[in-house]
Scaffold this motif. Sequence first.
Motif: not given
Length: 327
Positions: A250-252, A274-280, A294-297, A323-324
């Motif tokens: 986490r934070g890597g 990978l940075s998005s949540a719900c894709i419904c 999972e990621l923060k851009i 970078v993420s």
Amino acid sequence: MQHKDYKTMDNAILEQKAPAHIPVMTQEVIENLVTRQDGLYVDATLGLGGHTKSILSHTNFKSKIIGLDVDEEAINIASNKLLKHKGNVVFRNSNFSEIDRVLLELEIGEVDGIVADLGMSSFQLDSSKRGFSFNRDEKLDMRMDARLRFTAFDLINEMSVDEISKVLKVFGEERWSRRIAKRIIQSRGDKPISTSSELANLVSDAIPKKFHPSRIHPATKTFQAFRIAVNHELDNIEEFIGKAVPFLKRGGRLVIISFHSLEDRLVKQLFQNLSSACICPPDLPMCGCGKTSELKILTRSPLVPGETEILENPRARSAKMRVSEKL
């Protein structure tokens, strides 16, 4: 008789053969990758060790780096360059898409950061003698990993006109893909196309002179396309990112440097997914996919080299860094 360390001698010869290697965007790599001075990092595309050396210079004696590269010759050179850091670096002759296997074999569950430089090294272009460059008369191979089955020679001399045209259009974004493909088929009817200079001259002749680009060789996109096809480069990028993220703490940080639009577009899309949540679909009353971010851009727009770096190293001019950070 004095004992001779032949392995060390061989490595020294390789290092002399390799051109001066200038790693791209080293300052930006350090600023965005290194979150801990005693951290554990992965250089997933070791090359001649330029980024690894820079990371080691900006961390303390407790830091560790796992260096991966498909090119065994490059690893030999890098290990010789990094001899004084041998206690801090572990080398593995593996494709970056095999990062999960390598880390599991080393019994490593998580790391502080991973960097991948997707560009060709100066050594591969200038000294590998594998036909990567249109400026040299070398056998058409283009394999970064000598264990791969098919070479550029195989593809160029065995694929159909439709297959060649598709490779050039999809992987090279080449406007004249069909015309070049037809010229290849016509030329190999007389004899196989076996060297990089033969291919470069053929492509140059196939494209009308008035449409030759002013800043790059007319065969640049063709060489890029065949290199990507031979080495499965885009598939490897997608596989690598999917496997790398679970190993980040986490934070890597995950830092990726690309050199053409196909790579950069793919990295951008994968980071976004990978940075998005719900894709419904938005009309569903509640989430059914269960997807979480999972990621923060950290780079909404890619970082690029400064003017000074481009002047000192013209090959850096097309580099883009994204970078993420692991959530």
